[in-house]
Design a protein around this motif. Structure first.
Motif: not given
Lengths: 444, 347
Positions: A129-134, A157-160, B123, B127, B296
């Protein structure tokens, strides 16, 4: 228990189940050789532990069945649950997210420690779990469905941004997207490189009235609004034909839906004017329609509502605020009327009806403050009546009353819209908008 | 024209450096940098305190509750109340603020994310490289576009390049950044397939990383370049027409040397100042293109955190951006001092 694509309840970790004739005793036999993702065996006692914890916790999607006792037999792999009174939606509640089975006493860990690196019986295990999103999953080697999952790993992957989502899909940069915006459904469907996976959902787009506001406490006003809205046209315009205009609170994908029964008031501007004339506000009034920003189709619906109601003399101001503020406002009953969606978690009609028409529930008829003793009584009856024509009649009656009194106007029944590249096969969309990945595979 | 006149002119042109002997020069520079640093640092603390305090209280004025965002629509009021208590959101505001400020001093960060439980510092560090990469590339691309175009325009004043340089920026200045980004995606990623549509390549090596950041950086640079080109062009024209340049020409100093050593140097300063003023645009632009390109980075983090009212993370990112702006301002001042020695004395 679980359910399939069409919402039919199926045995899952249980190999089979039996219900006593009086509807009080539910006996489940667990599958043989069930293991958690760390390789330890799943015991019948774990089921008891998990259900009891769930009842105690009263989480967001809680188990409300009146469970009197849970007996387990490890040898026979059985779990026997006895209810204090008959509760027909019980089986369907067991299909929900909240009914997952955890190891007893969290396998010796504290609850907090356990949820730092949880184990379960599902087809996937979180590997990274990558806190940058994946979020990366690998196959659970101990999964009970033979040979599944077919893929070795899965990366979420989180894409807004919707455009970004669709373009990456059509460029083959990602294999599947969870939600295709309705406006792009036709494009995803017709593109040779992509496939649209669509199905019925348990979600309904609705207009909710705060019946504490004097104008909306007046049933004639609510009926006037229902008559003034061309739901067919709204649905077509805002969902691009992907959804079906609603005619009742319970969607057709859930048992006892009155979608075809013809209870709805129907689009009729003259009738709308007449209703308004009978109300306490014959000359109209001004009200604010609250919507959450960032949802294009809701913004469109709001505009159509504004225009439609102008025709009968009701002036609407649209207030669009962000989701966090939106929630705070309606939860505090600080709104006139709003656009929001209702969603059932299980294939039984009790869930939606309880959530949207129970003045005793914490959400107070989904923050409409709607109270009707007859509906409340029918709702209680519906829970204890066994499935069959009698129970069907109860829910038809509830839907008829709700259609006449209009505490909310169901606008349309949403469809689940997932998109994949044409190389992806076997992806299964479920009516609660989740996706089953264990049968998915990718063509080389 | 006599030789001595030429020599005098040449010295006049280099007036700023004249009289600064090598030893004085070498001492003056670190001193100037030190002074600039001190001056900026003395503004850093008030800025930080201001940013932290403003963000803290603004976030709490805005309606919306982190606990109900985490638990969703169907959470019971009891569950929401319990979570608020666990997250410390039920404490009086002054107490939350004191704890928050103390935490910055003792731990050096703004606390754990309310939503994910991950430390805000982690975090941000996970990023920041992507966002900083976009900022750096955008800056580099903007300069690569600006300098040659402005020089070419000035060299052939009223020629077609000059006209183009004056007209094209007006057009691109009218285009919103997300629109530029979308156009670049459609042309270079979807149709030509030269770049990925979005996201950041992980594990593909530095080349892939740069390739995936190129279009987002170009979008920001294209948005940034027009005012820079205009400013540099105007400054270049002014300097080119200055008397010392005529004198330099008379002294037969080569055109090339005049252009790069004197004209460009003289014109660079206002442009550099404009650039540092544009920093907010650069960082803001980076946050916007991250959304368009599905990256991200910090922008996405900030956006998500604001939507979910994840207070510690919003505060952390705001603080980080403030530090970044102050640091880059410092760098710009030091660079100004390097370009124009007069500034060292003034400071």
């Amino acid at each position: 228990m679980s359910f399939d694509e069409s919402g039919q309840i199926i045995d899952w970790l249980a190999e089979s189940h039996e219900i006593s004739d009086d509807g009080l005793v539910y006996s489940f036999t667990l599958r043989e050789g069930l293991k958690y993702s760390d390789g330890t065996d799943l015991q019948a006692a774990d089921v008891k532990f998990s259900l009891e914890r769930n009842i105690e916790k009263q989480g967001p999607i809680m188990l409300t069945a009146p469970i009197a006792s849970i007996e387990t037999d490890e040898e026979a792999r059985t779990v026997v649950i006895t209810l204090a009174e008959p509760y027909t939606p019980f089986l369907s509640e067991l299909t929900g997210f909240a009914a997952g089975v955890l190891p007893s006493d969290f396998g010796g860990k504290s609850e907090e420690e356990f949820f730092q690196s949880p184990i379960g019986t599902g087809p996937w295990v979180v590997s990274e779990w990558d806190p940058s999103g994946d979020l990366t999953f690998v196959k659970n080697e101990h999964y009970w469905q033979e040979g599944k999952p077919l893929l070795d790993s899965l990366v979420y992957t989180f894409i807004a941004d919707d455009n970004q989502l669709l373009q990456r899909l059509s460029a083959g940069q990602i294999d599947a997207i969870e939600t295709v915006p309705a406006a792009n459904a036709a494009e995803v469907d017709s593109n040779e490189a992509t496939t649209l996976i669509s199905g019925d959902s348990w979600a309904i787009e609705q207009i909710f009235f705060n019946t504490q506001k004097p104008e909306f406490a007046d049933v004639h006003v609510r009926r006037a609004i229902a008559h003034a809205l061309d739901l067919e046209g709204i649905t077509q315009a805002t969902t691009f034909g992907t959804a079906r205009a609603a005619t009742s609170l319970i969607p057709p994908s859930i048992a006892y839906s009155a979608a075809d029964a013809g209870f709805e008031l129907g689009y009729d501007v003259d009738a709308a004017k007449q209703e308004l004339a009978e109300s306490g506000y014959p000359d109209g009034f001004t009200a604010t329609l609250l919507i959450a920003s960032g949802n294009a189709s809701r913004a469109q619906i709001a505009q159509i509502v504004q225009e439609s109601l102008a025709q009968i003399g009701i002036t609407i101001e649209i207030e669009s605020i962000d989701l966090a503020a939106f929630r705070e406002r309606f939860r505090a009953f600080d709104y006139d009327f709003m656009l929001n969606s209702g969603q059932s978690d299980s294939p039984d009609p009790n869930g939606l009806v309880t959530f949207q028409a129970d003045p005793e529930g914490f959400s107070n008829s989904y923050w409409t403050h709607y109270t009707n003793d007859e509906v409340t009584a029918l709702m209680h009856e519906g829970r204890t009546t066994p499935d069959g024509p009698e129970r069907e009649q109860i829910y038809l009656d509830i839907q008829r009353i709700l259609a006449e009194e209009v505490p909310y106007i169901p606008v349309y029944y949403s469809s689940t819209l997932h998109g994949t590249t044409s190389k992806v096969h076997g992806l299964e969309g479920l009516p609660n908008a989740s996706i089953r990945f264990q049968d998915a595979w990718i063509e080389e | 024209m006599s030789l001595s006149a030429g020599a005098a002119a040449s010295e006049a042109a280099q007036e700023p450096a004249r009289g600064a002997s090598p030893t004085r020069e070498s001492r003056a520079l670190p001193r100037a940098i030190g002074r600039a640093a001190l001056r900026v640092l003395s503004t850093v603390l008030p800025v930080m305190v201001g940013v932290v305090t403003a963000v803290f209280f603004l976030l709490r004025i805005v309606p919306g509750d982190p606990a109900s965002m985490i638990l969703g629509d169907r959470a019971t009021p009891q569950a929401v109340a319990e979570l608020r208590e666990r997250l410390g959101l039920d404490a009086p505001l002054w107490q939350q603020y004191t704890e928050f400020v103390m935490r910055i001093f003792t731990h050096g960060d703004t606390g754990d994310s309310l939503v994910t439980g991950v430390a805000t510092g982690d975090l941000i560090w996970s990023r920041a490289p992507v966002s900083l990469g976009i900022v750096a590339f955008a800056l580099a691309i903007a300069l690569l576009i600006t300098v040659p175009l402005a020089l070419a325009a000035v060299q052939r004043k009223d020629g077609w390049i000059d006209h183009a340089v004056r007209i094209l920026p007006s057009i691109s200045m009218g285009m919103p950044l997300f629109w530029i980004g979308l156009l670049l995606i459609i042309v270079f990623a979807v149709n030509l397939g030269w770049f990925p549509v979005g996201g950041v390549a992980s594990g593909g090596g530095p080349f892939e990383w740069i390739r995936s950041l190129f279009l987002p950086s170009l979008s920001v640079a294209l948005g940034m370049a027009p005012p820079l080109i205009r400013s540099l062009r105007a400054q270049l024209l002014e300097v080119t027409e200055a008397e010392f340049v005529t004198t330099l020409r008379a002294a037969r100093v080569s055109e090339r040397r005049i252009r790069f050593n004197h004209v460009l140097r003289g014109a660079a300063l206002p442009t550099l100042n404009l650039l540092s003023v544009n920093l907010a645009y650069l960082i803001g632009g980076t946050l916007v293109v991250e959304k368009v390109f599905g990256i991200n980075g910090l922008g996405t983090l900030l956006f998500q955190s604001i939507s979910s009212r994840d207070f510690p993370v919003v505060q952390g990112v705001a603080l980080y951006c403030a530090v970044l702006v102050v640091l880059v301002t410092l760098v710009a001042q030091v660079l100004s001092a390097l370009i124009d020695p007069r500034l060292r004395r003034v400071q």
